[in-house]
Design a protein around this motif. Structure first.
Motif, short mmCIF file in Angstrom:
data_model
loop_
_atom_site.label_atom_id
_atom_site.label_comp_id
_atom_site.label_asym_id
_atom_site.label_seq_id
_atom_site.Cartn_x
_atom_site.Cartn_y
_atom_site.Cartn_z
N GLN A 54 0.60 -1.22 0.41
CA GLN A 54 -0.18 0.43 0.32
C GLN A 54 0.95 1.16 -0.06
O GLN A 54 0.93 2.87 -0.71
CB GLN A 54 -0.94 -0.04 1.08
CG GLN A 54 -1.75 -0.99 1.05
CD GLN A 54 -2.36 -1.62 1.57
OE1 GLN A 54 -1.82 -0.79 3.56
NE2 GLN A 54 -4.07 -1.97 2.47
N SER A 77 2.75 1.84 -3.80
CA SER A 77 1.80 2.40 -4.41
C SER A 77 1.74 3.86 -4.25
O SER A 77 1.32 4.83 -5.38
CB SER A 77 0.69 1.37 -4.68
OG SER A 77 -0.09 1.33 -3.88
N LYS A 78 1.40 4.71 -2.50
CA LYS A 78 0.89 5.50 -2.74
C LYS A 78 2.08 6.45 -3.18
O LYS A 78 2.84 7.36 -3.77
CB LYS A 78 1.16 5.77 -1.35
CG LYS A 78 -0.56 5.33 -0.92
CD LYS A 78 -0.92 5.85 0.50
CE LYS A 78 -0.83 4.81 1.80
NZ LYS A 78 -0.81 5.31 2.67
#
Length: 104
Positions: free
Chosen positions: A92, A95-96
């Protein structure tokens, strides 16, 4: 208890340091844990390649670690750990980071 001691039916022992809890926190236990650590028990790290890619992309956008961290709603220490290659990979967060540094 006192009368039993006088008669000799009960013996008592004087223990030094009986109330102290210093033996529970000795350094030997910590060293044993370090010896038990091996390649199999270590966490995977994000690696230097990912870290250098994040750093290059961040610097190309003229951002500081703090600005990048604020943009992805994470702490600056997290960005620093990823750039150093010491972070435990979290898809997560990765990807950010990718979305933020690739935005035009």
């Amino acid at each position: 208890m006192a009368s039993a001691l006088r008669k000799g039916t009960v013996q008592s022992e004087l223990k030094f340091g009986a109330g102290a809890n210093s033996s529970a926190h000795s350094g030997a236990n910590v060293n044993a844990r370090k010896l038990e650590e091996s390649e199999e028990t270590r966490h995977a790290s994000s690696g230097k390649n990912l870290g250098s890619a994040i750093m290059k992309a961040r610097m190309a956008k003229k951002m500081t670690q703090k600005q990048l961290a604020t943009a992805i709603n994470e702490k600056p220490q997290v960005v620093g750990q990823y750039e150093q290659g010491k972070a435990i990979p979290n898809p997560q967060i990765i990807s950010k980071l990718e979305r933020q540094v690739r935005e035009v």
